[in-house]
Design an enzyme around this catalytic site. Structure first.
Site, short mmCIF file in Angstrom:
data_model
loop_
_atom_site.label_atom_id
_atom_site.label_comp_id
_atom_site.label_asym_id
_atom_site.label_seq_id
_atom_site.Cartn_x
_atom_site.Cartn_y
_atom_site.Cartn_z
CB CYS A 175 10.33 14.16 -0.53
SG CYS A 175 11.44 13.63 -1.85
CB CYS A 213 9.54 13.51 -8.14
SG CYS A 213 9.19 11.74 -8.20
CB CYS A 258 4.84 11.82 -3.77
SG CYS A 258 5.75 10.40 -3.13
CD GLU A 293 -3.95 -14.97 -12.06
OE1 GLU A 293 -3.77 -14.32 -13.12
OE2 GLU A 293 -4.47 -14.49 -11.04
CG ASP A 317 -6.68 -8.91 -5.31
OD1 ASP A 317 -7.02 -7.75 -5.60
OD2 ASP A 317 -5.51 -9.23 -5.02
CB CYS A 352 -5.84 -1.61 -6.62
SG CYS A 352 -6.10 -2.18 -8.32
#
Length: 431
Positions: free
Chosen positions: A79, A85, A88, A316, A361, A387
């Site tokens: 890129c 930027c 990334c 939840e 999760d 995550c």
């Protein structure tokens, strides 16, 4: 009263270092004067000239001046925006080194928690141009609006017209959105723009900036018509309820064949391919379990696929997500739902013991208290989705200290070229 003389800022001279490894945030790590130095945009083996800067954690931040001799894993970034930027961090790695580094983040986190010899699978990859949901910063200065991601370590917004991460449908909207905001916003205004590609079409949410008046709302509605946007909304802040400006078609996602409506700004997995990889790993993890508890269930990403073969109880804490999940589950007799804050009021060991498997999760902070209750329950199979490898490793240690065996971990690279990595892990109770 006499003034004290001002201390002059100390100016560092450029130095040469050799990068040894890449740290958890994607920066190269080197040694300078016995201290760790964080050098962005470098790879192991790079000999570089840097300018040491301010303290950062246990070391020093540095600015890369030149790559004097590239390391063996250095590649040409695909890129043209890379390096400016901030979206990334790892496009300068060869493909094999990149996938290996992602997996190594999981292995390292487990090792730091004292969990070694674990079966960590190769990284499941998602392709570029697959991100279906992204939030961009926007500001109008000098008579023109700019829309994009923040530059590295800056509040300036980088041009990302050729972004290789987001879906083509999102990329095609960036220019028209800039033109729209140029026409609408006063100079100096700033807001966030979230774009999601859903079944039904693009969904656009504006957060912040001046509240749109009648003229602005008419302009937004016309824009939605011109660009075939399914829904366009505005909200004052992330905690404010969204106000629909144009709702041309219903939008939804499909989990396990069940259509689930999506509220503006609702959490979704970043890509369809990443979501599919996570779902496949969760289904393999629960195996033939007949009664499953799905904790931190969100909109039902795992609930509905599991409900094809099992009875699922979905829990939840977020009111909006639970309302959506419950409405979608009304026609499924094998799905029950409950709203509950699992941080303040985790399911107890006795409540969990009636299930064959538990899936959880949690957000990045992990689920320390809920993990403790799961460990006490003796439920036969536990599948964790995370995550954040560090908080996962902490929670995994709670389970293994109670006799659970960590059988496997599958890393999933959903945020391409970023330092983030997700994972799915399977635990089995002793005996």
């Amino acid at each position: 009263m006499a003034r004290r003389p001002q201390r002059k800022a100390r100016t560092q001279a450029p130095v040469e270092v050799t990068v040894g490894e890449i740290g958890a945030r994607g920066d190269g790590l080197a040694d300078y004067g016995g201290r760790r130095v964080y050098v962005p945009l470098t790879v192991p083996g790079d000999r570089v000239r840097i300018l040491p800067g301010e303290p950062r954690g246990d070391g020093i931040a540095a600015r890369l001046l030149d790559v004097l001799e590239p390391g063996p894993d250095r590649a040409v970034p695909p890129c043209s925006h890379f390096g400016i930027c901030g979206g990334c961090a790892l496009q300068h790695l060869t493909d094999g080194a990149y996938a290996g580094w992602k997996r190594a983040q999981v292995v390292t986190a487990l090792s730091r928690a004292g969990l070694t010899g674990i079966d960590v699978a190769p990284t499941v990859r998602t392709p570029p141009a697959s991100r279906r949901r992204a939030t961009f910063a926007a500001t109008r200065r000098g008579g023109r609006a700019t829309l994009g991601f923040n530059e590295r370590q800056s509040h300036r917004i980088a041009d990302i017209s050729g972004c290789l991460v987001v879906e083509p449908g999102i990329r095609a909207l960036l220019g028209p959105l800039e033109d729209l905001l140029t026409a609408m916003l006063p100079d100096g205004a700033a807001l966030d723009v979230t774009v999601a590609v859903l079944e039904g079409g693009p969904d656009v949410l504006l957060t912040g900036g001046p509240e749109p008046g009648l003229d602005a709302r008419e302009r937004l509605a016309a824009f939605a018509e011109e660009q075939d946007i399914a829904r366009l909304s505005w909200r004052r802040s992330p905690s404010s309820p969204p106000e629909p400006v144009a709702a041309r078609r219903p939008v939804h996602v499909r989990f396990g064949g069940t259509a689930v409506p999506v509220e503006p700004g609702a959490f979704l997995q970043a890509s369809g391919e990443g979501e599919a990889a996570l779902v496949d790993a969760v289904l393999a993890g629960v195996g033939g379990a007949r009664k499953v508890a799905d904790l931190f269930a969100g909109l039902g990403t795992f609930t509905f696929p599991m409900a094809r073969t099992a009875t699922v109880h979905a829990v939840e804490g977020d009111a909006s997500a639970m309302a959506t999940l419950s409405a979608a589950a009304r026609t499924l007799p094998n799905v029950t739902t409950a709203r509950r804050d699992l941080f303040e009021d985790p399911l107890t060991a006795s409540e969990l013991s009636r299930f064959d498997a538990v899936v959880f999760d949690p957000p990045r902070a992990g689920a320390r208290e809920q993990s403790t209750r799961i460990a006490e329950s003796g439920v036969p199979v536990v599948v964790a989705v995370s995550c954040n490898p560090a908080t996962f490793a902490r929670d995994a240690r709670i389970l293994t200290d109670s006799g659970y065996r960590l059988e496997s971990v599958t890393p999933v690279d959903q945020f391409v070229w970023s330092a983030h990595i997700e994972l799915v892990a399977r635990f089995r109770a002793a005996g």
